[in-house]
Scaffold this active site. Structure first.
Site, PDB file in Angstrom:
ATOM      1  N   ASN A 185       0.787  -1.174  -0.015  1.00 32.80           N
ATOM      2  CA  ASN A 185       0.026  -0.277  -0.322  1.00 32.80           C
ATOM      3  C   ASN A 185       0.771   1.428  -0.281  1.00 32.80           C
ATOM      4  O   ASN A 185       2.277   1.211   0.591  1.00 32.80           O
ATOM      5  CB  ASN A 185      -0.643  -0.066   1.280  1.00 32.80           C
ATOM      6  CG  ASN A 185      -0.489  -0.322   2.810  1.00 32.80           C
ATOM      7  OD1 ASN A 185       0.577  -1.316   2.894  1.00 32.80           O
ATOM      8  ND2 ASN A 185      -0.917   0.265   3.497  1.00 32.80           N
ATOM      9  N   GLU A 229       0.383   5.321   0.798  1.00 29.86           N
ATOM     10  CA  GLU A 229       0.018   6.091   1.266  1.00 29.86           C
ATOM     11  C   GLU A 229      -0.454   7.663   0.694  1.00 29.86           C
ATOM     12  O   GLU A 229       0.649   8.130   0.305  1.00 29.86           O
ATOM     13  CB  GLU A 229      -0.683   6.216   2.833  1.00 29.86           C
ATOM     14  CG  GLU A 229      -1.259   4.453   3.440  1.00 29.86           C
ATOM     15  CD  GLU A 229      -1.398   4.473   4.255  1.00 29.86           C
ATOM     16  OE1 GLU A 229      -1.163   5.489   5.490  1.00 29.86           O
ATOM     17  OE2 GLU A 229      -2.403   3.538   5.024  1.00 29.86           O
ATOM     18  N   CYS A 259      -4.534   0.519  -2.581  1.00 24.52           N
ATOM     19  CA  CYS A 259      -4.149  -0.884  -1.916  1.00 24.52           C
ATOM     20  C   CYS A 259      -3.184  -1.442  -2.248  1.00 24.52           C
ATOM     21  O   CYS A 259      -2.722  -1.204  -3.499  1.00 24.52           O
ATOM     22  CB  CYS A 259      -5.179  -1.619  -2.012  1.00 24.52           C
ATOM     23  SG  CYS A 259      -6.554  -0.845  -0.863  1.00 24.52           S
ATOM     24  N   GLU A 275      -2.510  -4.242  -3.461  1.00 27.70           N
ATOM     25  CA  GLU A 275      -3.535  -5.719  -4.609  1.00 27.70           C
ATOM     26  C   GLU A 275      -3.392  -4.931  -5.771  1.00 27.70           C
ATOM     27  O   GLU A 275      -3.145  -5.294  -6.671  1.00 27.70           O
ATOM     28  CB  GLU A 275      -4.946  -5.987  -3.973  1.00 27.70           C
ATOM     29  CG  GLU A 275      -5.285  -6.799  -2.801  1.00 27.70           C
ATOM     30  CD  GLU A 275      -5.666  -5.857  -1.298  1.00 27.70           C
ATOM     31  OE1 GLU A 275      -4.959  -4.759  -1.278  1.00 27.70           O
ATOM     32  OE2 GLU A 275      -6.245  -5.942  -0.895  1.00 27.70           O
ATOM     33  N   CYS A 290     -10.030  -5.089   0.609  1.00 25.81           N
ATOM     34  CA  CYS A 290     -11.283  -4.733   0.564  1.00 25.81           C
ATOM     35  C   CYS A 290     -11.871  -4.426  -0.658  1.00 25.81           C
ATOM     36  O   CYS A 290     -12.317  -4.945  -1.520  1.00 25.81           O
ATOM     37  CB  CYS A 290     -10.499  -2.459   0.317  1.00 25.81           C
ATOM     38  SG  CYS A 290     -10.089  -1.914  -1.873  1.00 25.81           S
ATOM     39  N   CYS A 330     -10.676  -3.704  -4.781  1.00 25.96           N
ATOM     40  CA  CYS A 330      -9.645  -4.516  -4.558  1.00 25.96           C
ATOM     41  C   CYS A 330     -10.584  -5.500  -5.303  1.00 25.96           C
ATOM     42  O   CYS A 330      -9.646  -6.045  -6.436  1.00 25.96           O
ATOM     43  CB  CYS A 330      -8.748  -4.761  -3.976  1.00 25.96           C
ATOM     44  SG  CYS A 330      -6.999  -3.541  -3.340  1.00 25.96           S
TER      45      CYS A 330
HETATM   46  N1  THU Z   1      -5.634  -1.390   2.721  1.00 23.37           N
HETATM   47  C1  THU Z   1      -4.715  -2.510   1.763  1.00 23.37           C
HETATM   48  O1  THU Z   1      -3.844  -1.813   1.319  1.00 23.37           O
HETATM   49  N2  THU Z   1      -5.338  -3.267   1.330  1.00 23.37           N
HETATM   50  C2  THU Z   1      -6.654  -3.552   0.726  1.00 23.37           C
HETATM   51  O2  THU Z   1      -7.340  -4.637   0.615  1.00 23.37           O
HETATM   52  C3  THU Z   1      -7.851  -2.732   2.406  1.00 23.37           C
HETATM   53  C4  THU Z   1      -6.818  -1.847   3.023  1.00 23.37           C
HETATM   54  C5  THU Z   1      -4.422  -0.454   2.745  1.00 23.37           C
HETATM   55  C6  THU Z   1      -5.247   0.812   2.666  1.00 23.37           C
HETATM   56  C7  THU Z   1      -4.165   2.028   3.197  1.00 23.37           C
HETATM   57  O3  THU Z   1      -2.997   2.358   3.565  1.00 23.37           O
HETATM   58  C8  THU Z   1      -4.439   0.952   4.387  1.00 23.37           C
HETATM   59  O4  THU Z   1      -4.100  -0.461   4.067  1.00 23.37           O
HETATM   60  C9  THU Z   1      -5.212   1.342   5.975  1.00 23.37           C
HETATM   61  O5  THU Z   1      -6.469   0.725   5.493  1.00 23.37           O
END
Ligand code: THU
Length: 162
Positions: A62, A64, A73, A75, A112, A115
């Site tokens: 991920n 940010e 994310c 994925e 999520c 994704c």
């Molecule tokens: N996140 C992912 O990388 N994948 C997911 O399927 C759910 C959430 C990340 C997004 C954010 O940077 C952190 O997790 C907290 O939500």
């Protein structure tokens, strides 16, 4: 009127040692990708690894952003990197895992909703199911055959391609 039911099954393993060598290898790549995540805001680092039909493994984590919705994310970072560098090659499997700097992640980490939709797109492109391998930092591992299980009645409008 008729009631319809949707159900799905998945495999639950007590540890990654029980996985097939190829699934374990993919999960290890996802775990290695976790530490390079850029997650200063959530302190929640996610790693993903994608196995392609040509045998390549591509990882992501991920990323940010201080404008929160601009981040992405793990994925989708992995999938988009995989698809953009291997056009026309099927995505066979994706392993997902996570680590928090605030608390232990002891359960499998499912993708999520956005994704899930992105994974379905690549299943539709290759007409092949993508195997999903999920694990937390520790604990059990789940494997699921295809994203239909995790996103039933998904938006699949193939007519948009024409
Ligand atoms: N996140 C992912 O990388 N994948 C997911 O399927 C759910 C959430 C990340 C997004 C954010 O940077 C952190 O997790 C907290 O939500």
């Amino acid at each position: 009127m008729e009631q319809k039911n949707i159900s799905f099954s998945y495999l639950e393993y007590d540890s990654m040692d029980e996985l097939s060598p190829s699934d374990r290898e993919l999960l290890e790549h996802a775990k290695n990708a976790v530490d390079s995540a850029y997650a200063p805001y959530s302190q929640y680092k996610v790693g993903a690894a994608v196995r392609m039909g040509n045998g390549k493994i591509i990882t992501g984590n991920n990323q940010e952003n201080m404008a929160f919705p601009s981040g992405l994310c793990a994925e989708r970072v992995a999938l988009f990197a995989a698809a953009s560098t291997n056009p026309g090659i099927a995505v066979k499997a994706i392993a997902i895992t996570a680590k928090s700097l605030q608390f232990p992640v002891e359960k499998p980490v499912p993708p999520c909703g956005s994704c899930r939709q992105a994974i379905i797109e690549y299943e539709m492109l290759s007409h092949e199911k993508i195997r999903i391998i999920l694990m937390g930092e520790t604990g059990k591992v789940l494997t699921i055959e295809g994203m239909d299980a995790l996103l039933p009645l998904a938006f699949k409008e193939e007519g948009l391609k024409k």
